[in-house]
Enzyme design. Structure first.
Site, PDB file in Angstrom:
ATOM      1  CG  ASP A 152     -19.015   0.200 -31.626  1.00 15.31           C
ATOM      2  OD1 ASP A 152     -19.295   0.934 -32.076  1.00 15.31           O
ATOM      3  OD2 ASP A 152     -20.039   0.110 -30.912  1.00 15.31           O
ATOM      4  CG  HIS A 196     -14.340   6.372 -38.796  1.00 17.22           C
ATOM      5  ND1 HIS A 196     -14.974   5.262 -37.385  1.00 17.22           N
ATOM      6  CD2 HIS A 196     -15.275   6.036 -40.203  1.00 17.22           C
ATOM      7  CE1 HIS A 196     -16.199   4.686 -38.525  1.00 17.22           C
ATOM      8  NE2 HIS A 196     -16.518   4.665 -39.511  1.00 17.22           N
ATOM      9  CG  LEU A 205       2.922   0.679 -25.021  1.00 16.85           C
ATOM     10  CD1 LEU A 205       2.372   0.013 -23.985  1.00 16.85           C
ATOM     11  CD2 LEU A 205       2.626   2.005 -25.872  1.00 16.85           C
TER      12      LEU A 205
END
Ligand code: FPP
Length: 239
Positions: free
Chosen positions: A15, A32, A125
């Site tokens: 956020d 973004h 991963l």
């Protein structure tokens, strides 16, 4: 005093991208873009730290309410990452899995997601990317899947085994940047016993130092899973 082993699974709420851009008089899309760079760096940092699984909230089922140009910008950043990831599947050793309802996404994007999941499936991963994801919707979907399997009475296990996170299990630690102290419909089932770490740092500014602070905070806490500290066997190993 250190109480926990390092987290095996960390989930992030990225956020603060919009505010990061606003502070610089830039359009939200720039935030973004910077956030996507941070996302790539954090994946590498977690790999370096031997974390087993990481989950990122890239787009919630409520994010469609944002202006179309912003939604399109996020989808393009997501697509660009997948194209690069496909190129680097062997080198990166990251197994990518998507959480959420992909049906409303563009068909080309869905095909790319399928390809990335398929081609990366033997990598180490585990990287969950939540896209068009909502926790309530996930639980309803899980119940319906269990009903379709012929179950008449639903158990916790039926739900757990039908969640999007079936491969990674529940997160040990949930990190939210950007100063808000809420869960925003993210992993609401899976977070029943997760530790939370909230920071005011905006996602594009989240760096190695901040990640180690979050991991350090987690390690200094004591997880009891509803039991008592004296009862032993309370490490961070339970997912
Ligand atoms: C929240 O910040 C962030 C999002 C809704 C989008 C996150 C997307 C990315 C980081 C890029 C694409 C993802 C990948 C996996 C490459 P906000 O816009 O709500 O920030 P604000 O609260 O400051 O407005």
């Amino acid at each position: 005093m250190s109480e926990n082993k390092p987290p095996r699974h960390i989930a992030f709420i990225m956020d603060g991208n919009g505010r990061w851009a606003k502070m610089r008089n830039m359009p939200r899309e720039n935030g973004h873009k910077e956030g996507a760079k941070t996302f790539r760096k954090v994946v590498d940092m977690c790999k370096d730290r031997g974390i087993d699984a990481i989950t990122f909230y890239a787009f919630s089922s409520e994010n469609w309410k944002r202006p179309k140009h912003e939604v399109d910008a996020i989808m393009l950043l997501f697509r660009d990452y997948l194209i690069d990831a496909l190129d680097e599947i062997v080198k990166n050793d990251v197994r990518i899995v998507f959480l959420g309802d992909r049906t409303p996404l563009a068909q080309k994007l869905i095909t790319l997601m399928d390809e990335v999941e398929q081609k990366s499936k033997n990598n180490k991963l585990l990287l969950n990317i939540a896209i068009n994801y909502g926790g309530k919707q996930e639980i309803v979907t899980a119940v319906n899947k269990a009903l379709k399997e012929g179950k008449t009475e639903i158990t916790e296990e039926d739900i757990q085994n039908n969640l999007y996170t079936v491969l990674s299990g529940d997160p040990d630690l949930i990190v939210r940047t950007g100063g808000e102290i809420r869960i925003s419909n993210y992993l609401i089932w899976q977070s029943a016993y997760s530790e939370f770490y909230f920071t005011d740092v905006l996602w594009p500014d989240f760096d190695e130092k901040e990640l180690d602070k979050a991991i350090g905070a987690y390690m200094s806490r004591q997880r009891r899973f509803g039991g008592l500290a004296e009862s032993g066997d309370l490490g961070g190993e339970k997912l």
